[in-house]
Design an enzyme around this catalytic site. Structure first.
Site, PDB file in Angstrom:
ATOM      1  N   LYS A 245       0.990   2.780   8.460  1.00  0.00           N
ATOM      2  CA  LYS A 245       1.736   2.250   9.603  1.00  0.00           C
ATOM      3  C   LYS A 245       3.065   1.709   9.103  1.00  0.00           C
ATOM      4  O   LYS A 245       3.214   1.348   7.940  1.00  0.00           O
ATOM      5  CB  LYS A 245       0.949   1.184  10.349  1.00  0.00           C
ATOM      6  CG  LYS A 245       0.608  -0.041   9.541  1.00  0.00           C
ATOM      7  CD  LYS A 245      -0.159  -1.058  10.362  1.00  0.00           C
ATOM      8  CE  LYS A 245      -1.622  -0.915  10.052  1.00  0.00           C
ATOM      9  NZ  LYS A 245      -2.479  -1.897  10.609  1.00  0.00           N
TER      10      LYS A 245
ATOM     11  N   ALA B  83       1.111  -1.759  -5.780  1.00  0.00           N
ATOM     12  CA  ALA B  83       0.579  -0.581  -6.472  1.00  0.00           C
ATOM     13  C   ALA B  83      -0.729  -0.117  -5.844  1.00  0.00           C
ATOM     14  O   ALA B  83      -1.560  -0.925  -5.440  1.00  0.00           O
ATOM     15  CB  ALA B  83       0.367  -0.906  -7.948  1.00  0.00           C
TER      16      ALA B  83
ATOM     17  N   ARG C 110      -2.056  -3.699   4.075  1.00  0.00           N
ATOM     18  CA  ARG C 110      -2.006  -4.777   5.060  1.00  0.00           C
ATOM     19  C   ARG C 110      -0.921  -5.765   4.643  1.00  0.00           C
ATOM     20  O   ARG C 110      -0.521  -5.824   3.482  1.00  0.00           O
ATOM     21  CB  ARG C 110      -3.353  -5.462   5.202  1.00  0.00           C
ATOM     22  CG  ARG C 110      -3.797  -6.196   3.973  1.00  0.00           C
ATOM     23  CD  ARG C 110      -5.241  -6.698   4.094  1.00  0.00           C
ATOM     24  NE  ARG C 110      -5.585  -7.604   3.048  1.00  0.00           N
ATOM     25  CZ  ARG C 110      -5.705  -7.309   1.759  1.00  0.00           C
ATOM     26  NH1 ARG C 110      -5.476  -6.080   1.340  1.00  0.00           N
ATOM     27  NH2 ARG C 110      -6.022  -8.214   0.875  1.00  0.00           N
TER      28      ARG C 110
ATOM     29  N   HIS D 147      -3.079  16.595   9.683  1.00  0.00           N
ATOM     30  CA  HIS D 147      -3.845  17.511  10.529  1.00  0.00           C
ATOM     31  C   HIS D 147      -4.462  16.748  11.681  1.00  0.00           C
ATOM     32  O   HIS D 147      -4.838  15.584  11.542  1.00  0.00           O
ATOM     33  CB  HIS D 147      -4.983  18.174   9.733  1.00  0.00           C
ATOM     34  CG  HIS D 147      -4.516  19.126   8.697  1.00  0.00           C
ATOM     35  ND1 HIS D 147      -4.241  20.440   8.969  1.00  0.00           N
ATOM     36  CD2 HIS D 147      -4.261  18.960   7.382  1.00  0.00           C
ATOM     37  CE1 HIS D 147      -3.842  21.044   7.863  1.00  0.00           C
ATOM     38  NE2 HIS D 147      -3.846  20.155   6.878  1.00  0.00           N
TER      39      HIS D 147
END
Length: 188
Positions: free
Chosen positions: A166, A160, A180, A114
């Site tokens: 990204k 996990a 990361r 959204h």
């Protein structure tokens, strides 16, 4: 009856229930190749679900297709893919999983989100969508979340409980919330 006989009986029963499930979903439009095992799944629009050969799709998988009459809106699963129990796929554009992937249990893959504007109520915010691509030979650890617009490169590993917000290059290990970079994994 001894335990071995009982075990063999239930193994045969599971075999036939899997065959029946595949026939049932094929009648509803599922396209599945040879050697694939499908557990107890939920899929209202199996005509937009494509499953490759020799896959193992465990029980309690939820495949949700947002635009069932749009053939471009689909979930495509490659060959020799394992999908663990209790995974959720929410597709409004396209989710593509390559060959030889290992998707552990309790994974959420969602290509929908959204927008957020200050003066519009949350329930009235416009919906955003972007394709998700998981390339070949990817391992996604249990309880991870893959968000819209992501590409996970070939040979990568997701730890996990990670939230992937990204795209990830080939042969890298990522983990965390948000995920990361951990290290480069070199395949020989």
């Amino acid at each position: 009856m001894n335990p071995t006989t009982i075990g063999l009986f239930f193994n045969k029963l599971n075999y036939f229930s899997n065959k029946f499930r595949i026939i049932f979903f094929k009648i509803k439009g599922l396209q599945v190749k040879k050697g694939t095992r499908i557990g107890k799944i939920s899929c209202e629009w199996p005509n937009n679900l494509f499953v490759g050969s020799d896959c193992d799709i465990q029980n309690n998988i939820d495949f949700r297709i947002g635009s069932p009459f749009n053939k471009e809106c689909n979930i495509t699963i490659g060959d020799r893919v394992f999908i663990g129990r209790c995974c959720e796929f929410v597709c409004s554009t396209k989710i593509k999983i390559g060959n030889d992937c290992f998707i552990a249990s309790n994974i959420t893959i969602i290509d929908t989100g959204h927008e957020y504007a200050k003066h519009i109520k949350i329930k009235n915010q416009p919906i955003t969508t972007a394709k998700i691509t998981i390339e070949d030979d990817v391992w996604i650890g249990t309880s991870s979340v893959i968000l819209q617009g992501i590409t996970i490169g070939k040979g990568s590993i997701i730890g996990a409980g990670s939230v992937i917000n990204k795209s990830i290059p080939e042969y890298e290990i990522w983990a965390g919330v948000p995920a990361r970079f951990i290290k480069k994994e070199y395949k020989t």
